[in-house]
Enzyme design. Structure first.
Site, PDB file in Angstrom:
ATOM      1  CE1 TYR A   1     -57.638  10.703 -78.133  1.00  0.00           C
ATOM      2  CE2 TYR A   1     -57.942  13.051 -77.758  1.00  0.00           C
ATOM      3  CZ  TYR A   1     -58.427  11.838 -78.200  1.00  0.00           C
ATOM      4  OH  TYR A   1     -59.702  11.751 -78.690  1.00  0.00           O
TER       5      TYR A   1
ATOM      6  NE  ARG B   1     -60.804  11.629 -70.468  1.00  0.00           N
ATOM      7  CZ  ARG B   1     -61.683  12.417 -71.099  1.00  0.00           C
ATOM      8  NH1 ARG B   1     -62.973  12.107 -71.071  1.00  0.00           N
ATOM      9  NH2 ARG B   1     -61.290  13.495 -71.726  1.00  0.00           N
TER      10      ARG B   1
ATOM     11  NE  ARG C   1     -45.346  -0.909 -89.205  1.00  0.00           N
ATOM     12  CZ  ARG C   1     -45.936  -2.077 -89.336  1.00  0.00           C
ATOM     13  NH1 ARG C   1     -45.219  -3.173 -89.448  1.00  0.00           N
ATOM     14  NH2 ARG C   1     -47.264  -2.143 -89.360  1.00  0.00           N
TER      15      ARG C   1
ATOM     16  CG  HIS D   1     -47.254  -5.486 -84.999  1.00  0.00           C
ATOM     17  ND1 HIS D   1     -46.490  -5.596 -86.135  1.00  0.00           N
ATOM     18  CD2 HIS D   1     -48.475  -5.082 -85.418  1.00  0.00           C
ATOM     19  CE1 HIS D   1     -47.213  -5.271 -87.191  1.00  0.00           C
ATOM     20  NE2 HIS D   1     -48.431  -4.952 -86.785  1.00  0.00           N
TER      21      HIS D   1
ATOM     22  CE  LYS E   1     -59.812  12.532 -74.742  1.00  0.00           C
ATOM     23  NZ  LYS E   1     -60.767  12.524 -75.838  1.00  0.00           N
TER      24      LYS E   1
ATOM     25  CD  GLU F   1     -67.909   7.510 -77.267  1.00  0.00           C
ATOM     26  OE1 GLU F   1     -67.805   8.343 -76.355  1.00  0.00           O
ATOM     27  OE2 GLU F   1     -66.981   6.728 -77.591  1.00  0.00           O
TER      28      GLU F   1
ATOM     29  CG  LEU G   1     -63.664   9.265 -73.430  1.00  0.00           C
ATOM     30  CD1 LEU G   1     -62.351   8.494 -73.485  1.00  0.00           C
ATOM     31  CD2 LEU G   1     -63.472  10.654 -74.005  1.00  0.00           C
TER      32      LEU G   1
END
Ligand code: PLP
Length: 284
Positions: free
Chosen positions: A33, A52, A100, A102, A145, A177, A201
Site C-alpha cells: 500500500y 515507492r 487459499r 500460500h 510497504k 523507526e 520504510l
C-alpha cells in the site's frame, strides 16, 4: 461528498463498496500500500508515493497492471471529487482473488486495486509528541510497504495504552523507526537518520526533510543511531505524511531534546511552505 472509495473500476461511497471473500489481502496480507495527504483536493508528493508503491509491488512480484501515469490520474481524479480541505489518500494492491494456497495464484490472476479518500486532520507541527521504546519484532523487508501490519497494530495499541503517541522500535541497541513514522534526530547542528536499508520504510517525509536540510545548508548524516544517542539528541523528530515533522519531549517518560528548536522550526517552516505551494495553490 466527504469521502470516496474505488475498487477495481467501481467508484462509490466507502460504506457501499465491498471486497471479495477470496482477496489474498484477507488471508495473507498479500499486498502493498501507500498513503499521502491531500489538501484542497490535491495529493501531496504523489509522484514520490507512486514511485515507492511501484518499488513495493515489484519487490513482492504483484502483477499490478496500471502505469504510473494511469494510477496518478485516477488518484488525482478521486481527490478532486471530495469536499473539504484535508484528506487521507490511501491505496493498496493485493495479489488478486483465489482460494487459499500460500504460493502465488494461477498465472493470469489479476491484482486488485483499492483506493479511498477520507477526511483527516494533519498533526500540527507545533504539537510535541511522547514516545516509548519497543523491541522491533517486525519482518525483514521493512523497506517494502506491505499489508503485513499485525506487529504495528499491536505496538500502536500498546502505545495507546501507555498514553504515548509513537514508539521507537529498536533491534538490540539500534533505533529503527516508529510503527507509522520514521524517527530522526538533530545532533550538533546535523539532521541524523538511520540509513534507508531493509530495516526501515524509506519515508517520503524523511526524504523531503533530508532534501530541505541540504537546501538550507544543514548537514545530514544517514548512519546507525543507538538508543543512547537518541536519548542524548538535541532534538528527536517523528516524521510521516500525516504530520510532516514533530518534536518529541519524552521517551519512556524521560525528557529528551529541547536544545535545537530553532533549527527544527526552520525545517518545519520550509516544509509547510512546500506542502502548501504544491497542494492548496495548484490543480492537477
Ligand atoms: N515508517 C512506517 C512503518 C510507516 O508506516 C510510515 C508511514 O506510513 C513511515 C515510516 C513514514 O513514511 P512517509 O513519510 O512516507 O509517510
Amino acid at each position: 461528498m466527504q469521502s470516496i472509495g474505488y475498487y477495481n473500476g467501481k467508484t462509490g461511497p466507502i460504506d457501499q463498496l465491498t471486497v471479495p471473500f477470496t482477496d489474498r489481502g484477507l488471508y495473507f496480507g498479500d499486498g502493498v500500500y501507500d498513503a499521502t495527504t491531500a489538501a484542497g483536493g490535491v495529493p501531496f508528493a504523489i509522484d514520490d508515493h507512486i514511485d515507492r508503491f511501484f518499488n513495493s509491488f515489484q519487490a513482492v512480484r504483484i502483477p499490478f497492471a496500471m502505469s504510473k501515469a494511469e494510477l496518478r490520474r485516477l488518484i488525482c481524479d478521486l481527490c478532486a471529487q471530495v469536499e473539504g480541505d484535508c484528506h487521507m489518500v490511501y491505496w493498496q494492491t493485493t495479489r488478486g482473488c483465489a482460494l487459499r494456497g500460500h504460493a502465488f495464484p494461477p498465472e493470469g490472476t489479476s491484482a486488485n486495486l483499492l483506493i479511498y479518500i477520507s477526511p483527516c486532520q494533519m498533526t500540527p507541527p507545533e504539537q510535541i509528541l511522547t514516545l516509548m521504546t519497543a523491541e522491533d519484532i517486525r519482518h525483514h523487508m521493512l523497506n517494502v510497504k506491505t499489508l503485513n501490519l499485525l506487529p504495528n497494530v499491536l505496538t500502536a495499541q500498546l502505545a495507546q495504552e501507555n498514553g504515548v503517541d509513537e514508539v521507537v522500535y529498536h533491534r538490540g541497541n539500534l533505533v529503527t523507526e516508529g510503527f507509522h513514522s520514521n524517527i530522526m534526530m538533530i545532533k550538533d547542528g546535523a539532521l541524523c537518520s538511520p540509513p534507508a536499508d531493509n530495516w526501515i520504510l524509506p519515508g517520503i517525509t524523511r526524504k523531503h526533510l533530508i532534501q530541505l536540510a541540504n537546501k538550507l545548508g544543514i548537514p545530514v548524516k544517514e548512519e546507525a543511531i543507538t538508543l543512547d544517542q537518541l536519548f542524548d539528541a538535541d532534538e528527536v523528530l517523528v516524521t510521516n505524511s500525516g504530520a510532516l515533522c514533530n518534536k518529541v519531549s519524552h521517551i519512556d517518560g524521560k525528557p529528551v531534546g529541547g536544545k535545537a528548536g530553532e533549527l527544527v522550526r526552520r525545517l518545519q517552516e520550509a516544509y509547510a511552505q512546500w506542502f502548501n505551494e504544491e497542494t492548496r495553490t495548484q490543480t492537477f
